[in-house]
Design a protein around this motif. Structure first.
Motif, PDB file in Angstrom:
ATOM      1  N   GLY A   1       0.856  -0.759   0.039  1.00 57.18           N
ATOM      2  CA  GLY A   1       0.349   0.366  -0.242  1.00 57.18           C
ATOM      3  C   GLY A   1       0.754   1.064  -0.089  1.00 57.18           C
ATOM      4  O   GLY A   1       2.354   0.946  -0.397  1.00 57.18           O
ATOM      5  N   ASP A   2       0.334   2.427   0.812  1.00 59.76           N
ATOM      6  CA  ASP A   2       1.102   4.218   0.426  1.00 59.76           C
ATOM      7  C   ASP A   2       1.681   3.934   2.197  1.00 59.76           C
ATOM      8  O   ASP A   2       0.948   3.930   3.332  1.00 59.76           O
ATOM      9  N   SER A   3       3.154   3.356   1.808  1.00 57.89           N
ATOM     10  CA  SER A   3       3.829   3.466   3.237  1.00 57.89           C
ATOM     11  C   SER A   3       3.481   5.035   3.944  1.00 57.89           C
ATOM     12  O   SER A   3       3.993   4.747   4.985  1.00 57.89           O
ATOM     13  N   ARG A   4       3.735   6.188   2.667  1.00 55.03           N
ATOM     14  CA  ARG A   4       3.788   7.469   3.618  1.00 55.03           C
ATOM     15  C   ARG A   4       2.622   7.541   4.366  1.00 55.03           C
ATOM     16  O   ARG A   4       2.449   8.536   5.126  1.00 55.03           O
ATOM     17  N   LYS A   5       1.378   6.933   4.885  1.00 57.45           N
ATOM     18  CA  LYS A   5       0.375   7.659   4.965  1.00 57.45           C
ATOM     19  C   LYS A   5       0.011   6.339   6.492  1.00 57.45           C
ATOM     20  O   LYS A   5      -0.620   6.315   7.395  1.00 57.45           O
ATOM     21  N   CYS A   6       0.578   5.366   6.951  1.00 59.06           N
ATOM     22  CA  CYS A   6       1.400   4.900   7.816  1.00 59.06           C
ATOM     23  C   CYS A   6       2.123   5.053   9.009  1.00 59.06           C
ATOM     24  O   CYS A   6       2.820   4.757   9.488  1.00 59.06           O
ATOM     25  N   TYR A   7       2.328   6.450   9.663  1.00 60.23           N
ATOM     26  CA  TYR A   7       1.650   7.730  10.898  1.00 60.23           C
ATOM     27  C   TYR A   7       0.823   8.065  11.409  1.00 60.23           C
ATOM     28  O   TYR A   7       0.325   8.029  10.750  1.00 60.23           O
ATOM     29  N   LEU A   8       1.134   7.862  12.851  1.00 58.17           N
ATOM     30  CA  LEU A   8      -0.005   7.993  13.878  1.00 58.17           C
ATOM     31  C   LEU A   8       0.039   9.676  12.942  1.00 58.17           C
ATOM     32  O   LEU A   8       1.528  10.155  14.010  1.00 58.17           O
ATOM     33  N   THR A   9      -1.231  10.206  13.643  1.00 58.84           N
ATOM     34  CA  THR A   9      -1.326  12.057  13.857  1.00 58.84           C
ATOM     35  C   THR A   9      -2.193  12.188  14.699  1.00 58.84           C
ATOM     36  O   THR A   9      -3.168  11.524  15.465  1.00 58.84           O
ATOM     37  N   ASN A  10      -2.294  12.849  15.697  1.00 56.79           N
ATOM     38  CA  ASN A  10      -3.355  13.661  16.436  1.00 56.79           C
ATOM     39  C   ASN A  10      -4.637  14.610  15.593  1.00 56.79           C
ATOM     40  O   ASN A  10      -4.365  14.055  14.230  1.00 56.79           O
ATOM     41  N   LYS A  11      -5.446  14.307  15.839  1.00 60.83           N
ATOM     42  CA  LYS A  11      -6.571  14.764  15.216  1.00 60.83           C
ATOM     43  C   LYS A  11      -6.332  16.187  13.712  1.00 60.83           C
ATOM     44  O   LYS A  11      -6.637  15.198  12.487  1.00 60.83           O
ATOM     45  N   LEU A  12      -6.178  16.810  14.476  1.00 61.33           N
ATOM     46  CA  LEU A  12      -5.447  17.974  13.278  1.00 61.33           C
ATOM     47  C   LEU A  12      -3.958  17.808  11.994  1.00 61.33           C
ATOM     48  O   LEU A  12      -4.292  18.303  10.960  1.00 61.33           O
ATOM     49  N   GLY A  13      -3.212  16.335  12.905  1.00 63.41           N
ATOM     50  CA  GLY A  13      -2.273  16.313  12.389  1.00 63.41           C
ATOM     51  C   GLY A  13      -3.104  15.400  11.110  1.00 63.41           C
ATOM     52  O   GLY A  13      -1.407  15.021   9.735  1.00 63.41           O
ATOM     53  N   SER A  14      -3.884  15.281  10.824  1.00 58.35           N
ATOM     54  CA  SER A  14      -4.833  14.283   9.942  1.00 58.35           C
ATOM     55  C   SER A  14      -4.799  14.717   8.427  1.00 58.35           C
ATOM     56  O   SER A  14      -4.050  14.100   7.445  1.00 58.35           O
ATOM     57  N   HIS A  15      -4.573  16.207   9.095  1.00 59.16           N
ATOM     58  CA  HIS A  15      -4.765  16.898   7.341  1.00 59.16           C
ATOM     59  C   HIS A  15      -2.802  16.987   6.925  1.00 59.16           C
ATOM     60  O   HIS A  15      -2.639  16.819   5.440  1.00 59.16           O
ATOM     61  N   PHE A  16      -1.516  16.803   7.718  1.00 61.48           N
ATOM     62  CA  PHE A  16      -0.870  17.446   7.867  1.00 61.48           C
ATOM     63  C   PHE A  16      -0.547  16.071   6.739  1.00 61.48           C
ATOM     64  O   PHE A  16       0.128  16.098   6.008  1.00 61.48           O
ATOM     65  N   LEU A  17      -0.697  15.023   7.198  1.00 63.35           N
ATOM     66  CA  LEU A  17      -0.326  13.413   6.784  1.00 63.35           C
ATOM     67  C   LEU A  17      -1.270  13.481   5.151  1.00 63.35           C
ATOM     68  O   LEU A  17      -0.122  12.754   4.410  1.00 63.35           O
ATOM     69  N   SER A  18      -2.408  13.987   5.115  1.00 65.59           N
ATOM     70  CA  SER A  18      -2.643  13.486   3.705  1.00 65.59           C
ATOM     71  C   SER A  18      -2.173  14.646   2.708  1.00 65.59           C
ATOM     72  O   SER A  18      -1.671  13.600   1.890  1.00 65.59           O
TER      73      SER A  18
END
Length: 256
Positions: A92-109
């Motif tokens: 899959g996409d290994s770039r998405k496999c990090y934990l974030t807080n709620k706000l950080g989910s947009h950062f990771l996306s």
């Protein structure tokens, strides 16, 4: 014959990963990251205080928002080689496999959707599904690989449960890392189903204990790569903020 207490202390320190912990903390500071050693957090299952060897922090404040990339690092001594079982199937996409807080989910996306950010914090594409130690370890060290993974996962679960910094407009991304003093090998099947085993200095494991509906990626490096890896962490963080420079206003607006 009398026992030299200094030798006893040095032997103890060398056999328990302390020099590795001190070296990586030093190298992270050199490349400009904030460093906290012996960081304590509350275990989400038992409520007891647990220790993480090192937290490294890369931080950027953009307008009234704070973006944090937090490296959670466990250091272990490997008396005998560790073995990473690798495969190229179902990554899959290994770039998405990090934990974030709620706000950080947009950062990771935004990171995951950017074509120039496909090798973050990775030196080679050695992806593993299992990690163990080879024979010859003492009873106390046989579970070192498992213990290091569980310590990192417990910390991530604690952050996922608490998510304490969201209200402060902090966008947090957590990157778990294991550093071992010793040798690391990968084991895999070739195209003819023959078992192969090669020494490597870096890899990643996707651990099956899911957190927040995804399988977290944990980076593994040997102590021989500490200096170059610290530089890569810093360079990759800089690359994130350079590549996403035009996107930060949009990331923050999503929460307003």
């Amino acid at each position: 014959m009398s026992i030299d207490p200094q030798k006893v202390v040095l032997d103890y320190l060398n056999k328990n990963g302390f020099p590795v912990e001190m070296k990586i903390a030093k190298e992270l500071k050199k490349v400009g990251l904030g460093v906290t050693q012996s960081y304590f957090y509350q275990d989400p299952l038992t409520g007891q205080s647990r220790e993480i060897d090192i937290l490294g922090l890369y931080q950027k404040t953009i307008k009234d928002a704070m973006f944090n990339i937090i490296f959670i690092i466990e250091c272990k001594y490997a008396k005998t080689p560790w073995i990473l079982f690798t495969s190229n199937i179902g990554l899959g996409d290994s770039r998405k496999c990090y934990l974030t807080n709620k706000l950080g989910s947009h950062f990771l996306s935004e990171i995951a959707n950017h074509e120039k950010l496909d090798d973050l914090f990775e030196v080679t594409k050695k992806y593993g599904f299992g990690l163990t130690v080879s024979i010859g370890e003492t009873d106390d060290q046989k579970n070192n690989a498992y213990k290091s993974i569980q310590t990192l996962l417990n910390f991530l679960k604690s952050e996922n449960k608490n998510d304490t910094l969201s209200y402060q407009k902090s966008y947090n991304l957590f990157v778990p890392i294991i550093v071992i003093k010793g040798k690391l090998f990968e084991a895999f099947l070739d195209d003819d189903d023959n078992l192969e085993c090669n020494e490597i200095s870096e890899g990643q494991i996707f651990y099956k204990d899911t957190i927040s509906n995804f399988i977290p990626k944990i980076h593994i490096i040997t102590d021989s790569q500490i200096t170059s890896f610290a530089k890569k962490l810093s360079n990759d963080c800089n690359k994130i903020f350079e590549s996403l420079a035009a996107s930060f206003d949009e990331i923050v607006i999503k929460e307003r």
